[in-house]
Design a protein around this motif. Structure first.
Motif, mmCIF file in Angstrom:
data_model
loop_
_atom_site.group_PDB
_atom_site.id
_atom_site.type_symbol
_atom_site.label_atom_id
_atom_site.label_comp_id
_atom_site.label_asym_id
_atom_site.label_seq_id
_atom_site.Cartn_x
_atom_site.Cartn_y
_atom_site.Cartn_z
ATOM 1 N N THR A 124 -31.921 42.103 114.934
ATOM 2 C CA THR A 124 -32.806 42.143 113.765
ATOM 3 C C THR A 124 -32.092 42.759 112.563
ATOM 4 O O THR A 124 -32.201 42.250 111.439
ATOM 5 N N GLN A 125 -31.341 43.836 112.792
ATOM 6 C CA GLN A 125 -30.576 44.442 111.703
ATOM 7 C C GLN A 125 -29.556 43.458 111.145
ATOM 8 O O GLN A 125 -29.365 43.386 109.925
ATOM 9 N N LEU A 126 -28.917 42.690 112.003
ATOM 10 C CA LEU A 126 -27.924 41.722 111.564
ATOM 11 C C LEU A 126 -28.574 40.613 110.737
ATOM 12 O O LEU A 126 -28.102 40.276 109.651
ATOM 13 N N HIS A 127 -29.689 40.068 111.232
ATOM 14 C CA HIS A 127 -30.331 38.941 110.545
ATOM 15 C C HIS A 127 -31.064 39.335 109.268
ATOM 16 O O HIS A 127 -31.178 38.523 108.354
ATOM 17 N N THR A 128 -31.568 40.555 109.224
ATOM 18 C CA THR A 128 -32.256 40.999 108.009
ATOM 19 C C THR A 128 -31.329 41.772 107.081
ATOM 20 O O THR A 128 -31.729 42.140 105.980
ATOM 21 N N ALA A 129 -30.101 42.022 107.536
ATOM 22 C CA ALA A 129 -29.104 42.793 106.777
ATOM 23 C C ALA A 129 -29.635 44.177 106.417
ATOM 24 O O ALA A 129 -29.432 44.666 105.320
ATOM 25 N N THR A 130 -30.321 44.797 107.377
ATOM 26 C CA THR A 130 -30.826 46.163 107.171
ATOM 27 C C THR A 130 -29.969 47.187 107.897
ATOM 28 O O THR A 130 -30.271 48.376 107.865
ATOM 29 N N GLY A 131 -28.940 46.746 108.550
ATOM 30 C CA GLY A 131 -28.049 47.641 109.271
ATOM 31 C C GLY A 131 -26.934 46.843 109.897
ATOM 32 O O GLY A 131 -26.892 45.617 109.795
ATOM 33 N N MET A 132 -26.038 47.532 110.529
ATOM 34 C CA MET A 132 -24.907 46.876 111.172
ATOM 35 C C MET A 132 -25.236 46.579 112.635
ATOM 36 O O MET A 132 -25.947 47.340 113.278
ATOM 37 N N PHE A 133 -24.707 45.484 113.131
ATOM 38 C CA PHE A 133 -24.780 45.183 114.560
ATOM 39 C C PHE A 133 -23.632 45.939 115.197
ATOM 40 O O PHE A 133 -22.464 45.651 114.927
ATOM 41 N N GLU A 134 -23.955 46.926 116.039
ATOM 42 C CA GLU A 134 -22.916 47.750 116.657
ATOM 43 C C GLU A 134 -23.097 47.789 118.168
ATOM 44 O O GLU A 134 -24.157 48.171 118.669
ATOM 45 N N ALA A 135 -22.041 47.413 118.884
ATOM 46 C CA ALA A 135 -22.066 47.475 120.343
ATOM 47 C C ALA A 135 -22.241 48.917 120.811
ATOM 48 O O ALA A 135 -22.893 49.163 121.833
#
Length: 170
Positions: A124-135
Motif C-alpha cells: 500500500t505504501q508503494l502504490h500510494t507513494a506514502t512510504g517506502m517498500f522495505e523488506a
C-alpha cells in the motif's frame, strides 16, 4: 476521526449483538481492540504522509542495524526496534482468536497474519507513494507479531494451568 469511524463500525453493531445475547462483552471488546490497533498501525504507516510524497522507493535488502558483532547502524537499529515493538501488540491481539488450537499452531497462524499485514502495508505504501517498500520492515514487523503471539500463548498456558489447578483443588 478514525476512532469515531471504528466505534461506529464495530462497537455499535457489537452492542446490538451484546443486547441480543449473541456475543459476549469480552469478544466485543476483543474485536474492537483489533480494529482500533489496526487503525493505529495504518495511521503510523500510511495515513501520516500525503499521497505521492515517496513514489516508487523499494529497498529489498534487509538491514536491521544489528550484526553478530553488535550494532552496526544506530539509525537502522532504532527503526528496526520500533517496527518490532509496533507489531508486538498486533500479535497479542490476533493470537487469542486461535486460543483453541495448540499453542504452536496459534503462534504460527498469528505470525503469518502479521507477515501478511506487514506485506499489505508495504504494498500500500508503494502504490500510494506514502512510504517506502522495505523488506526490513516486513522482517521486523513479522518478528514483532511473533513475539506478541508467543507472549499471549505463554500467558494462555499459564492461566489455563492455574485454572486447572484451582478446579482440581475444589
Amino acid at each position: 476521526m478514525l476512532l469515531i469511524i471504528e466505534t461506529c463500525i464495530v462497537f455499535i453493531p457489537g452492542l446490538i449483538f451484546l443486547i441480543k445475547k449473541k456475543t459476549s462483552f469480552g469478544k466485543l471488546l476483543h474485536v474492537y481492540l483489533l480494529v482500533l490497533y489496526l487503525g493505529v498501525i495504518l495511521t503510523m504507516t500510511i495515513f501520516r504522509r500525503p499521497i505521492g510524497t515517496r513514489p516508487g522507493i523499494v529497498h529489498l535488502n534487509v538491514d536491521t542495524g544489528f550484526s553478530l558483532s553488535g550494532i552496526v547502524s544506530k539509525w537502522s537499529a532504532a527503526f528496526s526496534t520500533l517496527n518490532t515493538i509496533l507489531f508486538i501488540p498486533w500479535g497479542m491481539i490476533i493470537c487469542p482468536f486461535f486460543s483453541k488450537k495448540r499453542p504452536i499452531i496459534s503462534i504460527l497462524i498469528t505470525t503469518i497474519i502479521g507477515a501478511f499485514t506487514s506485506l499489505f502495508i508495504e504494498i500500500t505504501q508503494l502504490h500510494t507513494a506514502t512510504g517506502m517498500f522495505e523488506a526490513t520492515d516486513i522482517v521486523t514487523n513479522t518478528t514483532g507479531a511473533f513475539i506478541g503471539a508467543v507472549i499471549m500463548a505463554v500467558l494462555y498456558l499459564v492461566f489455563s494451568q492455574s485454572r486447572k489447578i484451582e478446579i482440581d483443588n475444589k
